[in-house]
Design a protein around this motif. Structure first.
Motif: not given
Length: 567
Positions: A13-22, A60-65
Motif C-alpha cells: 500500500w503506497n500512500p506516498t511515492t518517491g524517495c531519495t538515497h539515504y 508525493v503524498e497521495h490523498e486518494d490512496a
C-alpha cells in the motif's frame, strides 16, 4: 493495493511515492545503490502510470490512496510504502497523522512499516497512535547501519522488526533485545547498465507488449557496460544472524540468497518456480526453510511424515498432500501442454482419478496426478475423483519406481520415450539395489558399481543393448546429437553409430588394467547368495577356504560370482 512478490507480506500500500538515497558509501555501505523502488518507478513512469509521473526523486503524498484499506474485505498483511519511505523528510507530519488514522481504524489488517530514517522516530508527533496492528522495522544491511536499532527499540511501536536486506556486509555485533522479528535476504535485483540518453537526458526506451525495454550502451567489444553490480551475501554472514536469533529467541525469516551464485546448494529445490516456496536464488539453508513470520496468524510450514522422514507439503487439497520429491520426479509439463490440460479439465472435468497412498500416520500422499491436481486447484474444482493405491511400498524409491512404471500403463509412448522415462530411475534403481545388497550383507556398506541397464531395459520393455547404446550417446554424444535423439528425429542406433564412428581427439595409450575384486560379491549367508543366483544378479556361487583365494579368482573370472568363505 497491489499484490506483493515480497515473501513476508500479502500486499503493498503506497500512500506516498518517491524517495531519495539515504545510505551511501560514506556512511558505512551504500544500501540504496540498487534500489528496486527506484528502478520500478522509472519503469512505471515510462509506461505512463500517473502516480509515478514525477519520477523517483520527488516525494508525493497521495490523498486518494488513504481510503483503500477500508475497502479490503479480508484481513490482510500490508507492507506500507514499498515504493517510498514513510519517514522521509518531505512527508509532512499532518499526512503521517492521516496514514496512522487509517491504520488505527482498520485493526483487521496488519501493517508493516520499514525505514532507514531512524532519526525521525524522535521527531514524530506525540499524538500518533501505535495500535497493536502496526509493526515497525528498520533496514540494516551493514554493521554501521545497526546503529538504527536502538532508536527503533526506544520508539512507541508495540512490535519491532529488522530487515537485514540487502545484506551486503558482515554484521558480527548485533543486540536483538527488544526486537520481535528478523528478516534476512541478499541483494536480488538485476544488474543495471548505463543507458542511452535522448536529447532531454532521459533514458531511451520502447514499450513492447506493455513492457519497457531500455536501449543499452555497448562498449567497443559489443558488451553491455556495467554501471551497478549486485553485491553477494555470504553464507557465514547468514549463520551469524541465525545463531543470534536462536540465542535470543527471536523469530528468524530467511527470505532468499539474492543471486543463485550465492546459494551454497545448487540443488536447492526452491530455485524451481514450480516449488511452493520458490524464491529468487532459493531460500533453503542447510536443506531447511526458515520462514517465521509473527505478523500473520499461522506461519507454520506444513510437513508430512513418510517412512520416518519429514517432507515439506507442496499442495494441500481435499485431504490430499503432495511433496516436491515426487511432484518433480517425472518431467514437469511445459506451459503449452499444461494450458491444454487445464482447458480440457475446465470443460470436461477430471476423468482420471488422482492416485494416493495412505501413510503410516493416515495422511493421503499423492503418488500420481500431480499436474492434474495443480490444474484442479487453480480451477477451484471440488470433489475431484481420487483412488487409493494399496502397494507394499518400503521407501520413497519404491514409489518413484512405481510412478515410472505406471506411466507406461497410462501413456502411448515411443521406444525412445520409454527409455527416457525409465532412465529417470537409474539412480533410484542403483540405490535400491545397493540397499538390498547391504541388507544381504548384514548392513555392510556397498561401494561397488551396480549395473542398472538390465532393470532399465526391463522397465522400458526394450533390450539391454539398446539401453547401453542410449547411455553411451548421453555420455559421449554432442549436444546436437542428444537433442535430435530426445526429440525423436534420429533413432538410438543412428545416434550410437554417429558417436561410435566419431574419431577420438587424442589417442590414449593402452594401459593394462588389473582386475579389482569389484565383480566378486562376498556373502555371509548361503540363503542370500542363492536368492541372488536365482534372480540372475550373479551367475554362480563359489565356496572358498579363505579370503586369500579371492585373488586367484580375480585373475581368471569372466563372469559375476558370489563367494562364500568357509574357515
Amino acid at each position: 493495493m497491489a499484490e506483493s512478490n515480497i515473501e513476508w507480506t500479502d500486499v503493498s500500500w503506497n500512500p506516498t511515492t518517491g524517495c531519495t538515497h539515504y545510505s551511501s558509501s560514506k556512511n558505512g555501505g551504500n544500501e540504496c545503490l540498487n534500489c528496486y523502488a527506484e528502478t520500478l518507478t522509472k519503469r512505471l513512469k515510462a509506461m505512463g502510470q500517473d502516480r509515478y509521473k514525477m519520477g523517483f526523486d520527488v516525494v508525493v503524498e497521495h490523498e486518494d490512496a488513504l481510503k483503500e484499506p477500508y475497502s479490503w474485505k479480508s484481513p490482510t498483511t500490508v507492507f506500507v510504502n514499498s515504493m517510498s519511505d514513510l519517514f522521509h523528510r518531505d512527508i509532512s507530519d499532518n499526512f503521517l497523522r492521516k496514514v496512522f488514522k487509517v491504520m488505527n481504524e482498520t485493526p483487521q489488517h496488519t501493517y508493516q512499516i520499514l525505514t532507514k530514517r531512524h532519526t525521525r522516530f524522535e521527531k514524530l508527533p506525540d499524538d500518533l497512535i501505535w495500535s497493536e496492528n502496526i509493526w515497525m522495522g528498520v533496514s540494516c544491511g551493514t554493521q554501521y547501519s545497526t546503529r538504527r536499532i536502538p532508536a527503533l527499540v526506544k520508539s512507541k511501536a508495540k512490535h519491532k522488526f529488522l530487515s537485514i536486506e540487502p545484506f551486503i556486509q558482515e554484521i558480527s555485533e548485533i543486540d536483538l533485545t527488544g526486537i520481535d522479528w528478523v528478516i534476512v535476504g541478499g541483494e536480488s535485483g538485476n544488474n543495471s547498465y548505463e543507458r542511452e540518453k535522448n536529447e532531454k537526458g532521459e533514458d531511451k526506451f520502447q514499450v513492447i507488449d506493455g513492457k519497457v525495454v531500455y536501449t543499452n550502451v555497448l562498449d567497443d567489444n559489443g558488451n553491455k557496460i556495467i554501471e551497478k553490480v549486485i553485491r553477494p551475501m555470504k553464507e557465514e554472514w547468514v549463520r551469524i544472524i541465525k545463531d543470534k536469533c536462536e540465542n535470543q529467541n527471536v523469530p528468524f525469516f530467511f527470505k532468499q540468497w539474492g543471486k543463485t551464485k550465492n546459494n551454497p546448494n545448487p540443488n536447492d529445490p526452491t530455485l524451481n518456480k514450480e516449488h511452493r516456496y520458490y524464491a529468487k536464488a532459493g531460500c533453503q539453508l542447510d536443506g531447511k526453510l526458515f520462514l517465521a513470520n509473527p505478523t500473520i496468524k499461522n506461519d507454520s510450514i506444513p510437513k508430512i511424515n513418510i517412512f520416518g522422514d519429514e517432507f515439506y507439503v507442496m499442495d494441500e487439497f481435499e485431504e490430499l498432500n503432495s511433496i516436491w520429491e515426487l511432484k518433480s520426479y517425472l518431467p514437469l509439463m511445459n506451459k503449452e501442454l499444461y494450458s491444454q490440460l487445464k482447458d480440457n479439465i475446465k470443460k470436461n472435468g477430471l476423468n482420471d482419478p488422482i492416485l494416493y497412498m495412505i501413510t503410516s500416520e493416515g495422511k493421503k500422499l499423492v503418488i500420481e496426478g500431480h499436474t492434474r491436481l495443480k490444474a484442479c486447484i487453480e480451477l477451484n474444482k471440488k470433489n475431484i475423483p481420487v483412488k487409493e493405491i494399496k502397494e507394499d511400498f518400503k521407501n520413497l524409491d519404491d514409489i518413484k519406481l512405481w510412478m515410472v512404471k505406471h506411466q507406461f500403463q497410462r501413456r502411448n509412448l515411443s521406444s525412445i520415450e520409454k527409455i527416457q522415462l525409465a532412465y529417470l530411475s537409474k539412480d533410484t534403481i542403483e540405490a535400491t539395489a545397493k540397499m538390498n545388497l547391504s541388507k544381504g550383507g548384514k548392513n555392510t556398506e556397498v561401494t561397488d558399481h551396480v549395473d542398472t541397464n538390465a532393470e532399465i531395459a526391463k522397465i522400458a520393455g526394450v533390450g539391454r543393448t539398446t539401453v547401453i547404446r542410449y547411455s553411451s550417446v548421453l555420455d559421449k554424444g554432442s549436444k546436437a546429437i542428444i537433442d535430435k535423439l530426445n526429440k525423436g528425429e534420429i533413432s538410438i542406433s543412428s545416434a550410437y553409430n554417429s558417436v561410435k564412428n566419431t574419431p577420438e581427439k587424442t589417442i590414449k595409450p593402452k594401459i593394462k588394467v588389473e582386475r579389482e575384486p569389484t565383480d566378486i560379491k562376498h556373502y555371509m549367508s548361503i540363503d542370500v547368495a542363492t536368492e541372488h543366483l536365482n534372480s540372475g544378479f550373479i551367475e554362480g556361487i563359489v565356496i572358498l577356504k579363505n579370503k586369500e583365494q579371492i585373488n586367484l579368482m580375480n585373475n581368471i573370472q569372466k563372469s559375476k560370482f558370489g563367494v562364500i568363505i568357509v574357515d
